[in-house]
Design a protein around this motif. Structure first.
Motif, PDB file in Angstrom:
ATOM      1  N   SER A  54      -9.822  -4.045 -37.433  1.00 59.96           N
ATOM      2  CA  SER A  54     -10.038  -5.222 -38.386  1.00 59.96           C
ATOM      3  C   SER A  54      -8.423  -5.711 -38.556  1.00 59.96           C
ATOM      4  O   SER A  54      -7.607  -4.921 -38.107  1.00 59.96           O
ATOM      5  CB  SER A  54     -10.339  -4.866 -39.641  1.00 59.96           C
ATOM      6  N   GLY A  55      -8.143  -6.934 -39.125  1.00 61.64           N
ATOM      7  CA  GLY A  55      -6.815  -7.375 -39.425  1.00 61.64           C
ATOM      8  C   GLY A  55      -6.421  -6.411 -40.564  1.00 61.64           C
ATOM      9  O   GLY A  55      -5.299  -6.072 -40.767  1.00 61.64           O
ATOM     10  N   THR A  56      -7.399  -6.005 -41.629  1.00 63.18           N
ATOM     11  CA  THR A  56      -7.157  -5.228 -42.609  1.00 63.18           C
ATOM     12  C   THR A  56      -6.445  -3.763 -42.013  1.00 63.18           C
ATOM     13  O   THR A  56      -5.382  -3.443 -42.694  1.00 63.18           O
ATOM     14  CB  THR A  56      -8.309  -4.868 -43.483  1.00 63.18           C
ATOM     15  N   THR A  57      -6.967  -3.208 -41.023  1.00 63.08           N
ATOM     16  CA  THR A  57      -6.564  -1.858 -40.839  1.00 63.08           C
ATOM     17  C   THR A  57      -5.458  -2.153 -40.045  1.00 63.08           C
ATOM     18  O   THR A  57      -4.499  -1.111 -39.842  1.00 63.08           O
ATOM     19  CB  THR A  57      -7.533  -1.063 -39.744  1.00 63.08           C
ATOM     20  N   GLU A 151       4.364  -9.242 -40.359  1.00 68.35           N
ATOM     21  CA  GLU A 151       3.815 -10.577 -40.371  1.00 68.35           C
ATOM     22  C   GLU A 151       2.263 -10.597 -40.417  1.00 68.35           C
ATOM     23  O   GLU A 151       1.784  -9.774 -39.837  1.00 68.35           O
ATOM     24  CB  GLU A 151       4.113 -11.097 -38.931  1.00 68.35           C
ATOM     25  N   ASP A 152       1.478 -11.037 -41.427  1.00 68.55           N
ATOM     26  CA  ASP A 152       0.065 -10.990 -41.379  1.00 68.55           C
ATOM     27  C   ASP A 152      -0.038 -12.513 -40.809  1.00 68.55           C
ATOM     28  O   ASP A 152      -0.175 -13.545 -41.424  1.00 68.55           O
ATOM     29  CB  ASP A 152      -0.241 -11.152 -43.078  1.00 68.55           C
ATOM     30  N   ALA A 153      -0.320 -12.186 -39.526  1.00 68.18           N
ATOM     31  CA  ALA A 153      -0.756 -13.306 -38.603  1.00 68.18           C
ATOM     32  C   ALA A 153      -2.128 -13.319 -38.365  1.00 68.18           C
ATOM     33  O   ALA A 153      -2.920 -13.709 -37.302  1.00 68.18           O
ATOM     34  CB  ALA A 153      -0.044 -13.198 -37.547  1.00 68.18           C
ATOM     35  N   ALA A 154      -2.887 -12.867 -39.251  1.00 69.29           N
ATOM     36  CA  ALA A 154      -4.214 -12.936 -39.200  1.00 69.29           C
ATOM     37  C   ALA A 154      -4.949 -14.409 -38.821  1.00 69.29           C
ATOM     38  O   ALA A 154      -5.834 -14.365 -38.089  1.00 69.29           O
ATOM     39  CB  ALA A 154      -5.045 -12.523 -40.396  1.00 69.29           C
ATOM     40  N   GLN A 155      -4.425 -15.325 -39.381  1.00 63.70           N
ATOM     41  CA  GLN A 155      -4.808 -16.601 -39.109  1.00 63.70           C
ATOM     42  C   GLN A 155      -3.876 -17.426 -37.841  1.00 63.70           C
ATOM     43  O   GLN A 155      -4.196 -18.316 -37.626  1.00 63.70           O
ATOM     44  CB  GLN A 155      -4.959 -17.595 -40.198  1.00 63.70           C
ATOM     45  N   GLY A 156      -2.829 -16.499 -37.441  1.00 65.57           N
ATOM     46  CA  GLY A 156      -1.748 -17.245 -36.460  1.00 65.57           C
ATOM     47  C   GLY A 156      -1.796 -16.946 -35.267  1.00 65.57           C
ATOM     48  O   GLY A 156      -1.037 -17.070 -34.499  1.00 65.57           O
ATOM     49  N   PHE A 175      -2.921  -9.196 -36.319  1.00 58.41           N
ATOM     50  CA  PHE A 175      -3.966 -10.311 -36.194  1.00 58.41           C
ATOM     51  C   PHE A 175      -5.089  -9.866 -36.649  1.00 58.41           C
ATOM     52  O   PHE A 175      -5.476  -8.569 -36.741  1.00 58.41           O
ATOM     53  CB  PHE A 175      -4.188 -10.400 -34.481  1.00 58.41           C
ATOM     54  N   SER A 176      -6.208 -10.764 -36.922  1.00 60.39           N
ATOM     55  CA  SER A 176      -7.426 -10.499 -37.087  1.00 60.39           C
ATOM     56  C   SER A 176      -8.469 -11.262 -36.294  1.00 60.39           C
ATOM     57  O   SER A 176      -8.233 -12.504 -35.880  1.00 60.39           O
ATOM     58  CB  SER A 176      -8.051 -11.360 -38.595  1.00 60.39           C
ATOM     59  N   PHE A 177      -9.459 -10.401 -35.834  1.00 59.42           N
ATOM     60  CA  PHE A 177     -10.488 -11.026 -34.856  1.00 59.42           C
ATOM     61  C   PHE A 177     -11.814 -11.058 -35.575  1.00 59.42           C
ATOM     62  O   PHE A 177     -12.842 -10.895 -34.808  1.00 59.42           O
ATOM     63  CB  PHE A 177     -10.463 -10.463 -33.604  1.00 59.42           C
ATOM     64  N   THR A 180     -14.511 -15.316 -38.795  1.00 64.71           N
ATOM     65  CA  THR A 180     -14.026 -16.471 -39.311  1.00 64.71           C
ATOM     66  C   THR A 180     -12.660 -16.798 -38.787  1.00 64.71           C
ATOM     67  O   THR A 180     -12.232 -17.942 -39.110  1.00 64.71           O
ATOM     68  CB  THR A 180     -13.839 -16.288 -41.047  1.00 64.71           C
ATOM     69  N   LYS A 181     -12.178 -16.220 -37.781  1.00 60.68           N
ATOM     70  CA  LYS A 181     -10.759 -16.382 -37.093  1.00 60.68           C
ATOM     71  C   LYS A 181     -11.053 -16.922 -35.904  1.00 60.68           C
ATOM     72  O   LYS A 181     -12.095 -17.421 -35.319  1.00 60.68           O
ATOM     73  CB  LYS A 181     -10.093 -15.025 -36.936  1.00 60.68           C
ATOM     74  N   ASN A 182      -9.987 -17.547 -35.411  1.00 58.92           N
ATOM     75  CA  ASN A 182     -10.192 -18.587 -33.903  1.00 58.92           C
ATOM     76  C   ASN A 182     -10.778 -17.830 -32.871  1.00 58.92           C
ATOM     77  O   ASN A 182     -11.414 -18.556 -32.002  1.00 58.92           O
ATOM     78  CB  ASN A 182      -8.909 -19.111 -33.727  1.00 58.92           C
TER      79      ASN A 182
HETATM   80  C1  LIG Z   1      -8.796 -12.782 -42.336  1.00 59.18           C
HETATM   81  C2  LIG Z   1      -7.509 -12.095 -43.068  1.00 59.18           C
HETATM   82  C3  LIG Z   1      -7.357 -10.880 -43.157  1.00 59.18           C
HETATM   83  C4  LIG Z   1      -8.068  -9.651 -42.847  1.00 59.18           C
HETATM   84  O1  LIG Z   1      -8.625  -9.668 -41.585  1.00 59.18           O
HETATM   85  P1  LIG Z   1     -10.017  -8.856 -41.468  1.00 59.18           P
HETATM   86  O2  LIG Z   1      -9.965  -8.959 -39.838  1.00 59.18           O
HETATM   87  O3  LIG Z   1     -11.104  -9.783 -42.123  1.00 59.18           O
HETATM   88  O4  LIG Z   1      -9.889  -7.583 -41.843  1.00 59.18           O
HETATM   89  C5  LIG Z   1      -5.957 -10.396 -43.843  1.00 59.18           C
HETATM   90  N1  LIG Z   1      -5.076 -11.448 -44.235  1.00 59.18           N
HETATM   91  C6  LIG Z   1      -5.435 -12.922 -44.002  1.00 59.18           C
HETATM   92  C7  LIG Z   1      -4.351 -13.728 -44.301  1.00 59.18           C
HETATM   93  C8  LIG Z   1      -6.491 -13.264 -43.409  1.00 59.18           C
HETATM   94  O5  LIG Z   1      -6.761 -14.631 -43.262  1.00 59.18           O
END
Ligand SMILES: *Cc1c(COP(=O)(O)O)cnc(C)c1O
Length: 380
Positions: A54-57, A151-156, A175-177, A180-182
């Motif tokens: 996850s993006g979290t991990t 960098e929290d680039a979860a959305q980037g 990154f997050s996949f 809800t992400k791209n």
């Molecule tokens: C989605 C998101 C996360 C977490 O990502 P997951 O894959 O859902 O764990 C963290 N930070 C931001 C800014 C996000 O948008």
């Protein structure tokens, strides 16, 4: 109902998932994971990329690599998802929240330095809506104070700053996949670093503290427990699903940008009349159309606008409740300086339907409903 989000689905995912199953290689770091890694390394010019669950991990890995000791401080925006903060809390940090800029809703680079103390270890930036933070200024501050930048680039994913992919500018990128992400694998993410030394450490951390990654590459003849770690690697089945989408990344990105630009153009007259505020894209940033937000006058007007859109069958949603005002935020951190914009602006922001494949009729229904709400005739 026009959904706020529909998970991306390109059509080639299932063929890859079937292939993964037939490979009899469905645990982590199989052929599809390797292909995702190679695709991202090349596309983002990244030295090391590791898929995560996850993006979290990915953020947890980054936080663990910041060598945080009890009582150390980490600077981050309060206007973000809980995962950004949790990662550093789990690593033992005290959180120091810094205000955002109202135009991008990113951390205000000019308010960071005043929040630095002798205990500060890292700055974690969040590229909100896939629009980059002011990275040159932030990297300069970090280097002068000897701080790590996450960098929290979860959305980037697929966004850039001065030509560099988000996630490859700081010490560590995430990154997050998530669906809800791209780009999505259901649940998933990636950890990135430009440092080969930290790349090696990240591999050990991700593989239960062992050097199994080196073993799999044939660099050593047995693998052993090297350091602390956990299991942060996703199944190759999920990687197969993701690869199908990465291979179509330009197409997905273009499709989203077309919707984003259509919203932006359609709402310009409302902005000119001072009725709404719209996102600002700084000159050095190329964004990925992760989100289309607008700002109503205040909380009351936003609530009414969301309700009006719902009546017109469109799902719009607000976003983060500032972390410093949440129970855990109070327990684990404090706001440094004045909360000039974080609370006020988060109360005004709403997000409109935005996803790969959003039909232009549906987008127009959303735009019409916003015009109707403000009692303005839409220009042809
Ligand atoms: C989605 C998101 C996360 C977490 O990502 P997951 O894959 O859902 O764990 C963290 N930070 C931001 C800014 C996000 O948008």
């Amino acid at each position: 109902m026009i959904d706020f989000n529909v998970p991306p689905y390109i059509g080639t995912e299932l063929a890859y998932v079937k292939e993964a199953a037939e490979n009899h290689k469905i645990c982590g770091d199989g052929p599809f994971t390797k292909r995702c890694h190679a695709w991202m390394r090349e596309r983002f010019n990244a030295a090391k990329v590791l898929l995560t669950t996850s993006g979290t991990t990915a953020l947890e890995m980054a936080a663990l690599l910041c060598s945080i000791e009890d009582g150390d401080e980490v600077i981050l925006p309060s206007f973000t998802f809980s995962s950004t903060a949790n990662a550093f809390v789990l690593a033992g940090a005290h959180l120091v929240f810094v205000d955002v800029r109202p135009d991008t809703m990113n951390i205000d680079e000019n308010k960071i330095e005043a929040a630095i103390t002798s205990r500060t270890k890292a700055i974690c930036v969040v590229h909100y809506a896939g629009v980059s933070c002011e990275m040159d200024t932030i990297m300069d501050i970090a280097r002068r104070h000897g701080l790590k930048v996450v960098e929290d680039a979860a959305q980037g994913v697929m966004s850039t700053y001065k030509g560099k992919a988000l996630g490859t500018i700081g010490d560590f990128g995430c990154f997050s996949f998530h669906e809800t992400k791209n780009y999505s694998m259901g649940e998933g993410g990636a950890f990135l670093t430009q440092s080969l030394e930290y790349g090696d450490k990240a591999e050990v951390l991700r593989e239960k503290g062992t050097d199994r990654s080196k073993f799999l590459r044939g660099q050593i003849d047995k693998y052993t427990w090297q350091d602390y770690g956990s299991s942060y690697l996703p199944s190759d089945i999920n990687a197969a699903y993701l690869l199908a989408q990465l291979e179509q990344a330009n197409h997905i990105n273009d499709n989203r940008l077309a919707s984003w630009n259509a919203y932006h153009k359609a709402f310009a007259p409302l902005k000119e009349r001072g009725l709404v505020e719209l996102p600002y894209i700084p000159e050095d940033c190329v964004h990925n159309a992760h989100m289309y937000w607008l700002k109503a006058r205040d909380l009351k007007e936003r609530t009414e606008l969301i309700a009006h859109l719902k009546k017109r069958d469109a799902q719009a949603t607000f976003h983060y409740i500032p972390l410093h005002s949440a129970p855990a935020g109070k327990k684990f951190g404090h706001f440094a300086g004045k909360d000039e914009y974080t609370t006020k602006e988060s109360n005004r922001l709403l997000r409109l339907p935005m996803y790969y494949g959003l039909a232009s009729e549906d987008l127009n229904t959303v735009v019409d409903a916003v015009y109707e709400f403000y009692g303005v005739a839409r220009e042809a």
